[in-house]
Design an enzyme around this catalytic site. Structure first.
Site, PDB file in Angstrom:
ATOM      1  N   ASP A 144      -2.202  -2.028   2.069  1.00 18.26           N
ATOM      2  CA  ASP A 144      -1.256  -1.875   0.967  1.00 18.26           C
ATOM      3  C   ASP A 144      -0.786  -0.424   0.941  1.00 18.26           C
ATOM      4  O   ASP A 144      -1.564   0.485   0.647  1.00 18.26           O
ATOM      5  CB  ASP A 144      -1.937  -2.253  -0.358  1.00 18.26           C
ATOM      6  CG  ASP A 144      -0.996  -2.168  -1.554  1.00 18.26           C
ATOM      7  OD1 ASP A 144       0.184  -1.842  -1.360  1.00 18.26           O
ATOM      8  OD2 ASP A 144      -1.449  -2.419  -2.678  1.00 18.26           O
ATOM      9  N   GLU A 188       0.554   1.978  -0.883  1.00 18.19           N
ATOM     10  CA  GLU A 188       0.872   2.517  -2.206  1.00 18.19           C
ATOM     11  C   GLU A 188      -0.040   3.683  -2.542  1.00 18.19           C
ATOM     12  O   GLU A 188      -1.109   3.846  -1.966  1.00 18.19           O
ATOM     13  CB  GLU A 188       0.694   1.434  -3.276  1.00 18.19           C
ATOM     14  CG  GLU A 188       1.636   0.258  -3.131  1.00 18.19           C
ATOM     15  CD  GLU A 188       1.542  -0.679  -4.321  1.00 18.19           C
ATOM     16  OE1 GLU A 188       2.141  -0.370  -5.374  1.00 18.19           O
ATOM     17  OE2 GLU A 188       0.855  -1.704  -4.202  1.00 18.19           O
TER      18      GLU A 188
END
Length: 474
Positions: free
Chosen positions: A309, A311
């Protein structure tokens, strides 16, 4: 996760140290065979591929014979019949292990049966043979819980046809799982659950079953989340656990093994953590080192793979802002994915489609759709059928266009707005995965009706809940 919960502060760093091993570059993956007139087409080459079109695939033996399919392809129509013979290729095991930094043993040849004794014929006007069956048997000579390597190569009998470089074999990774249950349902559609382990117990996933078959509703659980962190002393990236993740991993027999014993696969999400390093700005050597460290984590804690991910990383905008790291890009992210697949060919590699995920072109000769197992939509407010095109080579059955947030306190909560029309569109479109984020037990939520709404369409069964809610007991 994408405008939802940030990770809790006060993290406990766990850094793995090990020596770097040298290896060769990855083998390039192929283009498909071309139809058309053979005249002027140049040299004709033959290649072998699995049913999914990849050069590697994983097969599980669970006490019954398993059939895997492969086929031969030609880069151009030959204009004459082409005879080829398939065979098990023990001589390729050592090179494969060196390339992938693995130590797989050969799956016993006496437990393999190749259809038609391996004889394959490609017609004069065809570029593909029929699929050929490889039947694998669980018998003496294999150990439950171990993964074996089965290289299947081919010999071309017809003159003038050469094997394509790097495509002379298919590699089957054979997991001997014994009588352990399998969560796979008819059609192969996968249900994925992200668990916010800072305040939720992952064991709650195992309470949901299909009413008739008794299969677990969920196929994959992602522990959300570990981090990719920057170590100022060494100037490198390392895998970092907060207290909650560290506790679950240290007590895998209590929190992870019960899920795996039901056939549910448990993976670890890797997330940025507000510093200069992330999954999309590692150098080539940095990506190789970090992938090796991920393999150590996966092996140490008996996990089934990793989920990425992109982020919460404070990426530099110029190279001089973070010596040793680069300006983030999809190409750098892709190289990390490639390195992770290289050292974990038998594990899951999945992707949350957020951040630097525009993989339109091959990276180091590889298509990202042939590197990752699954990727899925990063928004819970709307379905996304178009972003699959960002992942070159990703098939519909590998893409999850419709993701659902189950936390009623989130501004992206969609648990009460499941669309029958979108569920049907996902199913009829041949898509193969659906994500459920942040399953909870502290909001007095009942998920059975929502899970059943999807399950009726993709599996033809209702969902039932069995067992009690597990609280956070650490």
């Amino acid at each position: 996760m994408n405008t939802l919960h940030k990770l809790a502060a006060g993290c406990l760093a766990v850094c793995w140290a090990f020596a770097a091993a040298s290896c060769t570059d990855d083998i390039s993956l192929p283009c498909s065979g071309q139809t058309g007139d053979s005249a002027g087409a140049g040299k004709i080459e033959a290649y072998l591929q699995s049913e999914s079109g990849k050069s590697e695939s994983t097969v599980e033996l669970r006490g019954e014979d398993v059939r895997s399919l492969v086929r031969l392809g030609l880069t151009h129509v030959a204009g004459e019949a082409v005879d080829v013979t398939l065979r098990v290729a023990p001589e390729l095991v050592e090179a494969y292990n060196e390339e992938h930094e693995t130590s797989f043993e050969l799956f016993p040849e006496n437990l393999v049966s190749i259809e038609e004794n391996g004889a394959v014929l490609i017609g004069p006007e065809d570029v593909f043979s029929d699929y050929m069956a490889l039947d694998l048997t669980a018998g003496e000579g294999v150990v439950e819980g171990q993964t074996y390597l089965l290289p299947v190569a081919f010999d071309v009998i017809t003159e003038g046809i050469a094997p394509a470089a790097g495509r002379e074999a298919v590699y089957l990774l054979v997991k001997v799982s014994g009588e352990r249950p399998d969560a796979t349902k008819p059609g192969g559609f996968k249900m994925v659950s992200y668990i916010e382990v800072n305040d939720m117990n992952p064991l709650n996933v195992k309470n949901y079953f299909l009413a008739e078959s008794g299969k677990p509703f969920f196929d994959i659980v992602n522990i959300f989340a570990a981090n990719i962190n920057y170590d100022a002393a060494s100037g490198r990236a390392y895998v970092h656990f907060n207290d909650n993740v560290a506790h679950l991993l240290a007590n895998r027999d209590k929190y992870i093994a019960p899920l795996q014993e039901m056939g549910i696969r448990v993976c670890l999400t890797i997330l940025g953590n507000h510093d200069r390093v992330g999954v999309a700005n590692l150098s080539a050597e940095g990506a190789r080192e970090f992938a090796r460290e991920l393999r150590v984590v996966v092996d140490t804690y008996g996990l089934d793979g990793v989920d990425f991910d992109d982020e919460w990383s404070d990426y530099p905008s110029r190279p001089d802002e973070a010596p040793g790291f680069l300006v983030p890009s999809s190409e750098l992210y892709g190289r990390l994915l490639i390195e992770t697949r290289r050292v974990m060919p038998d594990k899951l590699v999945t992707l949350y489609a957020y951040g630097h995920t525009s993989f339109y072109n091959p990276i180091d000769g590889k298509r990202i759709g042939e590197v990752v197992d699954y990727a899925w939509n990063s928004s819970y407010l709307y379905p996304d059928y178009n972003s699959r095109k960002d992942f070159l080579g990703l098939l519909p059955e590998q893409w999850g266009p419709y993701s659902i947030c189950l936390n009623p306190d989130s501004n992206q909560y969609t648990g009460d707005t499941l669309s029958d029309a979108e569920i049907q569109k996902v199913h009829e479109g041949g898509y193969g995965v659906m994500v459920w984020y942040d399953l909870r037990t502290d909001k007095r939520q009942s998920y059975v009706s929502r899970f059943s709404q999807v399950s009726r369409v993709v599996y033809g069964e209702e969902v039932v809940k069995q067992g009690y809610d597990y609280g956070k007991d650490w």
